[in-house]
Design an enzyme around this catalytic site. Structure first.
Site, PDB file in Angstrom:
ATOM      1  N   SER A  57       0.787  -1.233   0.000  1.00 13.49           N
ATOM      2  CA  SER A  57       0.000   0.000   0.000  1.00 13.49           C
ATOM      3  C   SER A  57       0.817   1.282   0.000  1.00 13.49           C
ATOM      4  CB  SER A  57      -0.964   0.014   1.190  1.00 13.49           C
ATOM      5  OG  SER A  57      -0.253   0.046   2.411  1.00 13.49           O
TER       6      SER A  57
ATOM      7  N   LYS B  56      -5.378   4.403   8.910  1.00 11.30           N
ATOM      8  CA  LYS B  56      -4.253   5.095   8.271  1.00 11.30           C
ATOM      9  C   LYS B  56      -4.438   6.608   8.310  1.00 11.30           C
ATOM     10  CE  LYS B  56      -2.846   1.240   5.352  1.00 11.30           C
ATOM     11  NZ  LYS B  56      -2.739   0.663   3.993  1.00 11.30           N
TER      12      LYS B  56
END
EC number: 3.4.21.53
Length: 348
Positions: A242, A287
């Site tokens: 990611s 996140k």
């Protein structure tokens, strides 16, 4: 003893019993929390996150931070019920079924190995995407990753063989090798020209039939990049794919004059392809919290994560939609200069 006192005593015993039960019963869930961030144009353990050798680089400033998710749990270390309950009521955490992180067909060690491999591939893809964006030429070589046991190629083709041609026709991608093999018939002999340990060799493999009836030789391939200079990425034990977009932006920032961030604290996430397409990721809510806690004011968000991100974005964090690396670069230019459109996430 009065009825009120007896009620309080029984309630106390029940609470104690539930507490003890919750502390000893392990549940098949994983608790996700905001993980650490790393500035891709900064340092980790006193070493640059991104090092470039063989090409001129330029000073940078600000932050281009990758973000991560930490987890508690797994088949070998399941959380107790109380920990899971605390995760459920904590708005910065998420509690998900164990098999969504650790598939039943894989061990925890295999999941960690897969995450490490995905991180390595992400770094290669990020370098390729950055060079594509900057129009710097590089090449790809289809390379044998593994050979299936008892397959036609077993004992003939080997891991790390670089495939240069199939039946005399030059190939430069994994797709071209696959297409060349499938164009033949089961039972045909297929000639591979390979580079093995720096030596050119010719290998002939008799194709077998796949489950679909097409020709196959039983190899797993990957693209091996040949870059005109060396890019080294150091992120410690961070795994997964990611961080690809943020690596690519960090590489571009180091290879170009000026500061792509304009001195701002930028964070973001998203997988990346060599062509620069940004892909969706998991754990977006955690996140974003990690990014805001690290001081970020702008968060580059994969387009396919925008709807979910808008529901959980912390105060003070501007969500910028990024569906390609080129789009992310343009958005940062617009933010830095105050000119041009900055694509925002929308609920649609």
């Amino acid at each position: 003893m009065s009825r009120r006192a007896l009620t309080l005593l029984v309630a106390g015993f029940l609470v104690l019993a539930l507490g003890i039960t919750g502390a000893v019963i392990n549940v098949p869930y994983v608790v996700l929390r905001p993980g650490p961030t790393e500035n891709t144009i900064g340092e980790v353990d006193k070493k640059p996150v991104i090092s470039i050798d063989g090409r001129k680089t330029y000073p940078t400033s600000g932050m281009l931070s990758l973000v991560t998710v930490s987890y508690q749990g797994g088949p070998a270390a399941r959380p107790d019920l109380l920990t899971a309950l605390r995760g459920w009521v904590d708005p910065t955490s998420a509690v998900v079924p164990e098999d969504s992180i650790f598939p039943r067909t894989q061990t925890a060690e295999e999941v960690e190995q897969e995450n490490t491999a995905e991180m390595t591939n992400s770094q290669d893809n990020a370098t390729a995407a950055a060079l594509t964006e900057m129009k710097i030429h590089y090449t790809m070589v289809p390379t044998v990753l593994s050979v299936e046991k008892s397959a036609p190629a077993s004992g003939k083709l080997k891991p790390a063989d670089e495939i240069r041609a199939v039946d005399g026709s030059a190939v430069s991608t994994v797709e071209e090798v696959s297409a060349a093999v499938k164009a033949r018939k089961p039972g045909d002999e297929i000639a591979f020209s390979v580079s093995r340990n720096g030596q050119e060799e010719s290998v002939t493999v008799k194709a077998a039939a796949s489950k679909q009836g097409t020709a196959m030789v039983g190899i797993v391939m990957q693209a091996k990049y040949k870059f005109p200079f060396k890019v080294t990425i150091n992120v410690g034990d961070v795994g997964g794919p990611s961080a690809g977009m943020m690596f690519a932006l960090g590489i571009i920032d180091k290879l170009t004059p000026g500061q792509i961030t304009g001195g701002k604290a930028i964070a973001g996430t998203g997988t990346i392809t060599p062509e620069g397409k940004v892909g969706a990721i998991g754990g977006i809510a955690q996140k974003m919290v990690g990014a805001r806690d690290a001081g970020a004011t702008v968060f580059l968000t994969p387009a396919d994560n925008c709807a979910e991100a808008m529901k959980a974005a912390p105060d003070g964090l501007r969500l910028v939609k990024a569906d390609t690396l080129h789009g992310a670069v343009q958005a940062l230019d617009a933010i830095r200069t105050g000119k041009g459109e900055v694509p925002a996430c929308t609920a649609g």
